[in-house]
Design a protein around this motif. Structure first.
Motif, PDB file in Angstrom:
ATOM      1  N   THR A  71     -14.578 -13.967 -66.152  1.00  0.00           N
ATOM      2  CA  THR A  71     -13.319 -13.276 -66.431  1.00  0.00           C
ATOM      3  C   THR A  71     -12.943 -13.333 -67.902  1.00  0.00           C
ATOM      4  OG1 THR A  71     -12.580 -13.854 -64.219  1.00  0.00           O
ATOM      5  CG2 THR A  71     -10.902 -13.061 -65.734  1.00  0.00           C
ATOM      6  N   VAL A  72     -13.318 -14.406 -68.568  1.00  0.00           N
ATOM      7  CA  VAL A  72     -12.962 -14.577 -69.969  1.00  0.00           C
ATOM      8  C   VAL A  72     -13.454 -13.397 -70.813  1.00  0.00           C
ATOM      9  CG1 VAL A  72     -15.028 -15.965 -70.429  1.00  0.00           C
ATOM     10  CG2 VAL A  72     -13.021 -16.192 -71.909  1.00  0.00           C
ATOM     11  N   ARG A  73     -14.546 -12.762 -70.399  1.00  0.00           N
ATOM     12  CA  ARG A  73     -15.068 -11.626 -71.154  1.00  0.00           C
ATOM     13  C   ARG A  73     -14.812 -10.286 -70.472  1.00  0.00           C
ATOM     14  NH1 ARG A  73     -18.633 -11.149 -75.375  1.00  0.00           N
ATOM     15  NH2 ARG A  73     -19.649  -9.128 -75.599  1.00  0.00           N
ATOM     16  N   TYR A  74     -14.981 -10.232 -69.142  1.00  0.00           N
ATOM     17  CA  TYR A  74     -14.999  -8.943 -68.449  1.00  0.00           C
ATOM     18  C   TYR A  74     -13.743  -8.642 -67.634  1.00  0.00           C
ATOM     19  CZ  TYR A  74     -19.975  -9.030 -69.582  1.00  0.00           C
ATOM     20  OH  TYR A  74     -21.172  -9.084 -70.243  1.00  0.00           O
ATOM     21  N   PRO A 119     -16.976 -15.741 -75.176  1.00  0.00           N
ATOM     22  CA  PRO A 119     -18.185 -16.071 -74.418  1.00  0.00           C
ATOM     23  C   PRO A 119     -18.307 -15.254 -73.139  1.00  0.00           C
ATOM     24  CG  PRO A 119     -16.520 -17.743 -74.095  1.00  0.00           C
ATOM     25  CD  PRO A 119     -15.965 -16.789 -75.112  1.00  0.00           C
ATOM     26  N   GLU A 120     -19.538 -15.179 -72.642  1.00  0.00           N
ATOM     27  CA  GLU A 120     -19.742 -14.604 -71.311  1.00  0.00           C
ATOM     28  C   GLU A 120     -19.091 -15.498 -70.261  1.00  0.00           C
ATOM     29  OE1 GLU A 120     -22.144 -11.689 -70.441  1.00  0.00           O
ATOM     30  OE2 GLU A 120     -21.181 -11.366 -72.393  1.00  0.00           O
ATOM     31  N   ARG A 121     -19.234 -16.786 -70.459  1.00  0.00           N
ATOM     32  CA  ARG A 121     -18.658 -17.787 -69.558  1.00  0.00           C
ATOM     33  C   ARG A 121     -18.230 -18.979 -70.405  1.00  0.00           C
ATOM     34  NH1 ARG A 121     -21.155 -16.652 -64.277  1.00  0.00           N
ATOM     35  NH2 ARG A 121     -22.906 -15.241 -64.616  1.00  0.00           N
ATOM     36  N   LEU A 122     -17.149 -19.643 -69.982  1.00  0.00           N
ATOM     37  CA  LEU A 122     -16.711 -20.874 -70.628  1.00  0.00           C
ATOM     38  C   LEU A 122     -16.076 -21.734 -69.547  1.00  0.00           C
ATOM     39  CD1 LEU A 122     -16.372 -22.556 -73.179  1.00  0.00           C
ATOM     40  CD2 LEU A 122     -14.204 -21.397 -73.597  1.00  0.00           C
ATOM     41  N   GLU A 131      -9.663  -4.861 -63.490  1.00  0.00           N
ATOM     42  CA  GLU A 131     -10.298  -4.253 -64.655  1.00  0.00           C
ATOM     43  C   GLU A 131     -11.641  -3.614 -64.320  1.00  0.00           C
ATOM     44  OE1 GLU A 131      -7.202  -6.820 -65.687  1.00  0.00           O
ATOM     45  OE2 GLU A 131      -9.061  -7.475 -64.709  1.00  0.00           O
ATOM     46  N   ASN A 132     -12.209  -3.910 -63.164  1.00  0.00           N
ATOM     47  CA  ASN A 132     -13.573  -3.479 -62.866  1.00  0.00           C
ATOM     48  C   ASN A 132     -13.691  -2.608 -61.623  1.00  0.00           C
ATOM     49  OD1 ASN A 132     -15.487  -4.873 -64.896  1.00  0.00           O
ATOM     50  ND2 ASN A 132     -14.023  -6.479 -64.336  1.00  0.00           N
ATOM     51  N   VAL A 133     -12.571  -2.170 -61.064  1.00  0.00           N
ATOM     52  CA  VAL A 133     -12.577  -1.185 -59.976  1.00  0.00           C
ATOM     53  C   VAL A 133     -12.029   0.121 -60.529  1.00  0.00           C
ATOM     54  CG1 VAL A 133     -11.657  -0.548 -57.725  1.00  0.00           C
ATOM     55  CG2 VAL A 133     -12.335  -2.917 -58.161  1.00  0.00           C
ATOM     56  N   VAL A 137     -11.759 -28.833 -62.347  1.00  0.00           N
ATOM     57  CA  VAL A 137     -12.738 -27.807 -62.698  1.00  0.00           C
ATOM     58  C   VAL A 137     -11.947 -26.613 -63.188  1.00  0.00           C
ATOM     59  CG1 VAL A 137     -14.614 -26.347 -61.835  1.00  0.00           C
ATOM     60  CG2 VAL A 137     -14.276 -28.629 -60.871  1.00  0.00           C
ATOM     61  N   GLY A 138     -12.431 -25.937 -64.223  1.00  0.00           N
ATOM     62  CA  GLY A 138     -11.641 -24.823 -64.729  1.00  0.00           C
ATOM     63  C   GLY A 138     -12.459 -23.717 -65.341  1.00  0.00           C
ATOM     64  N   HIS A 139     -12.007 -22.460 -65.088  1.00  0.00           N
ATOM     65  CA  HIS A 139     -12.460 -21.328 -65.895  1.00  0.00           C
ATOM     66  C   HIS A 139     -11.609 -21.416 -67.169  1.00  0.00           C
ATOM     67  CE1 HIS A 139     -14.330 -20.274 -62.220  1.00  0.00           C
ATOM     68  NE2 HIS A 139     -13.258 -19.758 -61.652  1.00  0.00           N
TER      69      HIS A 139
END
Length: 474
Positions: A153-156, A246-249, A161-163, A370-372
Motif C-alpha cells: 500500500t505504501v507505493r500502490y 519503497p515497494e514494501r516497508l 485506488e486499484n479498482v 507487526v506493521g505496514h
C-alpha cells in the motif's frame, strides 16, 4: 425448520436448484471467519455461479424478507462475512472468471470469487501484476468489499485506488455499472467508491475491473535491525522523508522474529526489524534507494543484516516476514488470537507504538507488534486461552484504548481489516455527523435492512438477529 424458512428455502431451490445447500458441513464452513469469537450458522448457503444467481437470491430475500450476507473466502477478521443466524450466506466463490488482459489499458475484468494469488499467476506472463496484497489469499470481491490493502500500500494504494469499475447487484433488482476503464472522469457522483468498503451492506459486487501495474524491471531488498522499537519506527519515517517510496516497508518486533526463528528454523537477529523492497528502472535507481535506506537506519542506530538482489535471494529474505502470522499462532498453541488494526498519520506513529507497548505492560499482556509501517498501519496480535475471561477483558481494554487514541490523533480505528462488527463503537468518534449520513445511505439502498444487517453502520449495542435464532460466543 420454521414455516417461514421452509417458504424461502423452497423458493431458493425452485430458482437455483442444487446451488442451494443445507448440508451441515456447508453451513458450518460459513459460520465462522478468521478473527471473531462467534459462530453464526446460516439457514442455507447459496453457491452462486453467475450474476443471474446473485439476482435470483436477492429476489428471494426481497420477497420473503430474509437477510443475506455475501461470502468470499472467509478471511475476514472483523466479522464482516458472518451471516445472520438462520438466514442466507451467499457464496460468490463460483464467480471466478478472468477476462482478457488489456495490455495497453493495464486492466482486467474478473469475477468477485477470483483469488489474488491465482490472478497474479495469470498476469505474470503479460509482465503485469495486481499490487494489493493483504497477506491472505483473499477473494477480489471480498477485498473490494472491505477496501483491503497490505504490504504494498505504501507505493500502490489499496483497493479504492486499484479498482477501475464495478458491477453491483442491488436488493431491488437493479444492477449498476460503476466507474470505467478511463484513467479519470468528472462525471457524476463517485458511487464506485461508496461500494468499495461497504462490506456487502449496500449491494453485492458481481464483477470488478482492476488496474494493473507493470512488474518492476529491477528490485532489491534489505533487512535492517535496530536497538529498540522506537528507533525502527523513527527510521521508517526518516526514510520516507529522504524521498524513498519503497515497494514494501514492513516492521516486526523482537518477539515476532523470535517466534519466526523457532517456527521456520531461521537464525535472524532477534531485534526490532525493518524489511524494505525498492524498485527502479535500472540497477542505479535501486542502489540509490538502498543507500537512502541504509542512511535512514544509521541515523537511528540501525544496521544492515541482509541484502538481496535476485528473485531467489529476495524470496529467502522475505520468508521471515511472510511467515509471521503462522509462526505467531504456532507460538501459543491452544490460544485464540485477535488482531488490532489501527492506522495513524506518520507524525503520530512513534507515539502510537509507544502507547501500545505501555498498554501491554500495564495489562500484563504479551502481543507481538507487526506493521505496514510505511503507511502508519500497526497490528497487535493479541492472544489468550479462549476461556480466560480475565485475559480477554484486559485485551479488550488495550485494543479499545489504542483505537480511541488512533481516532484522536487523526487516524482510523481500522486501517485495512474493515469495520464488520467489532469496530462499530468507534465510528461516531471517527466520523461524527457523517455516520448519520452513512446510515441514511444504507436505508436508501436497503430500506428493509436485509443486506448484511448490523455490520459497519449498525448499532454497536446489538448483534444482528433474525426470528428466534441466537448467536453463540465461544
Amino acid at each position: 425448520m420454521t414455516e417461514g424458512r421452509g417458504n424461502w428455502l423452497t423458493a431458493l431451490r425452485e430458482r437455483l436448484g442444487g446451488r442451494v445447500s443445507v448440508q451441515p458441513g456447508d453451513l458450518k464452513a460459513h459460520a465462522r471467519d478468521e478473527g471473531t469469537p462467534y459462530t453464526w450458522t446460516p439457514g442455507a448457503v447459496v453457491f452462486a455461479q453467475s450474476e443471474a444467481d446473485v439476482r435470483a437470491t436477492l429476489a428471494v430475500a426481497r420477497e420473503y424478507g430474509v437477510p443475506v450476507t455475501p461470502w468470499g473466502a472467509g478471511t475476514s477478521l472483523e466479522g464482516a462475512a458472518l451471516p445472520v443466524p438462520g438466514a442466507i450466506s451467499l457464496d460468490l466463490g463460483g464467480l471466478d472468471t478472468v477476462g482478457a488482459v488489456d495490455p495497453l489499458g493495464f486492466t482486467v475484468t474478473v469475477g468477485p470469487g477470483v483469488r489474488r494469488v491465482a490472478l497474479n499467476r495469470r498476469l505474470r506472463p503479460h509482465g503485469l501484476f495486481f499490487p494489493v496484497d493483504p497477506g491472505a489469499d483473499a477473494s477480489l470481491g471480498g477485498m473490494a468489499a472491505t477496501n483491503a490493502s497490505g504490504t504494498t500500500t505504501v507505493r500502490y494504494g489499496g483497493m479504492r485506488e486499484n479498482v477501475a469499475a464495478l458491477r453491483v447487484a442491488l436488493l431491488d433488482g437493479r444492477v449498476l455499472s460503476l466507474g470505467s476503464a478511463a484513467r479519470k472522469s468528472s462525471s457524476g457522483y463517485a458511487l464506485k467508491h461508496l461500494f468499495i468498503g461497504s462490506e456487502g451492506t449496500l449491494g453485492v459486487i458481481t464483477a470488478l475491473t482492476l488496474r494493473l501495474h507493470p512488474l518492476p524491471p529491477v528490485t532489491a531488498s534489505v533487512q535492517l535491525v535496530f536497538p529498540d522499537v522506537a528507533s525502527a519506527v523513527q527510521a521508517s519515517v526518516t526514510a520516507r522523508g529522504l524521498g524513498v517510496t519503497p515497494e514494501r516497508l514492513e516492521f516486526v518486533d523482537a518477539q515476532t522474529v523470535r517466534a519466526v526463528n523457532r517456527h521456520r528454523d531461521r537464525h535472524d537477529p532477534e531485534a526490532p526489524t525493518l524489511w524494505a523492497e525498492v524498485a527502479g528502472r535500472d540497477r542505479t535507481d535501486v542502489e540509490a534507494g538502498l543507500a537512502l535506506l541504509r542512511e535512514a537506519a544509521q541515523l537511528h542506530g540501525g544496521q544492515v543484516v541482509g541484502e538481496a538482489r535476485t528473485p531467489e535471494a529476495q524470496g529467502a529474505l522475505w520468508a521471515a516476514r511472510h511467515g509471521v502470522y503462522d509462526a505467531l499462532r504456532a507460538a501459543w498453541p491452544g490460544h485464540t488470537t485477535r488482531i488490532g488494526d489501527v492506522c495513524v498519520p506518520l507524525p503520530a506513529l512513534a507515539e502510537t507504538v509507544a502507547l501500545a507497548l505501555r498498554l501491554l505492560e500495564e495489562q500484563g499482556l504479551s502481543a507481538p507488534l507487526v506493521g505496514h509501517i510505511g503507511d502508519g498501519n500497526l497490528h497487535l496480535l493479541m492472544h489468550a486461552p479462549p476461556d480466560d475471561a480475565a485475559a480477554w477483558a484486559r485485551i479488550d481494554h488495550v485494543l479499545h484504548d489504542l483505537a480511541t487514541h488512533a481516532v484522536a490523533v487523526g487516524g482510523t480505528c481500522t486501517g485495512e481489516h474493515g469495520v464488520g462488527l467489532r469496530k462499530r463503537p468507534y465510528l461516531r468518534a471517527e466520523h461524527g455527523a457523517a455516520l448519520d449520513v452513512m446510515r441514511d445511505v444504507k436505508t436508501l439502498f436497503d430500506p428493509r435492512g436485509l443486506l448484511n444487517p448490523g455490520k459497519v453502520v449498525g448499532d454497536p449495542e446489538t448483534l444482528p438477529s433474525w426470528r428466534n435464532d441466537v448467536s453463540t460466543r465461544l
